[in-house]
Scaffold this active site. Structure first.
Site, PDB file in Angstrom:
ATOM      1  CG  HIS A 194     -25.713  -0.643  17.160  1.00 37.34           C
ATOM      2  ND1 HIS A 194     -26.841  -0.164  16.548  1.00 37.34           N
ATOM      3  CD2 HIS A 194     -26.359  -1.604  17.875  1.00 37.34           C
ATOM      4  CE1 HIS A 194     -28.016  -0.470  17.020  1.00 37.34           C
ATOM      5  NE2 HIS A 194     -27.737  -1.517  17.974  1.00 37.34           N
ATOM      6  CD  GLU A 222     -24.998   2.142  13.853  1.00 38.03           C
ATOM      7  OE1 GLU A 222     -25.927   1.922  14.835  1.00 38.03           O
ATOM      8  OE2 GLU A 222     -24.160   0.984  13.698  1.00 38.03           O
ATOM      9  CB  CYS A 272     -29.488  -3.956  16.596  1.00 37.27           C
ATOM     10  SG  CYS A 272     -29.955  -4.050  18.569  1.00 37.27           S
TER      11      CYS A 272
END
Length: 202
Positions: free
Chosen positions: A180, A182, A96
């Site tokens: 993302h 995660e 990002c």
């Protein structure tokens, strides 16, 4: 085990007169389960090069959060990470904001964009199809277009509205993604393969 340094978001804490390097706790188990030692990087160290030399890391993740220019200590740290990685040919993954920082570092620029915050969208392009990337999360209000992409980088995948969603440096082991890994409840096999293979040089 390979040691991976991760830059953190820099938060100013109201009422406490302090700033905090804040890293999503989900990064650590994600990387550990892949066989890496995750190490959060501190933005307050004055001599970034000496700091990174002392840590003796095998690669870096530039994580999300903070618009570029809004957290100067973090910008300085991440510039130092890229300078260090450039000199040593170390792998970097930009996530990002991290992908955006790679683009800006290499001479590209960003534009404001709508419809990409707290949503999901589909990726298009041969690379995305070959590596199994389809529908991904999205949390950004700034973006890279083909015309604002650095000449040192190549677009790997785009969203259906033309936003660059993944990029690769033409000469260095630097990869960027706008989603993302995660933040997924269950990491996708494609994300796991990307994280594992990028830092192994495979």
């Amino acid at each position: 085990m390979r040691r991976i340094g991760i830059s953190a978001r820099l938060d100013t804490i109201s009422g406490r007169d302090e700033q905090r390097d804040a890293l999503d706790a989900r990064w650590a188990p994600l990387l550990w389960d892949l066989g890496y030692v995750p190490l959060s990087l501190s933005s307050g160290v004055s001599d970034v090069t000496a700091y990174l030399e002392a840590l003796n890391l095998n690669g870096f993740i530039l994580s999300g959060g903070n618009d570029i220019g809004s957290a100067h200590a973090r910008d300085r740290l991440e510039k130092g990470v890229l300078d260090y990685s450039l000199e040593r040919g170390l792998p970097v993954l930009g996530v990002c904001r991290g992908m955006q920082f790679i683009n800006v570092y290499c001479g590209g620029s960003l534009v404001e964009v709508s419809g990409h915050v707290a949503t999901r969208h589909n990726l298009v392009g041969r690379w995305a199809k070959e590596h199994g990337f389809g529908n991904v999360n999205s949390y950004h209000s700034q973006a890279i277009l083909e015309e604002t992409l650095s000449g040192d980088l190549v677009s790997l995948a785009e969203s259906e509205d033309g936003i660059v969603e993944a990029l690769l440096h033409k000469a260095l082991p630097w990869l960027g993604i706008m989603w993302h890994p995660e933040r997924e409840k269950v990491p996708s096999e494609s994300d796991l393969a990307l994280l594992k293979n990028h830092f192994l040089g495979e």
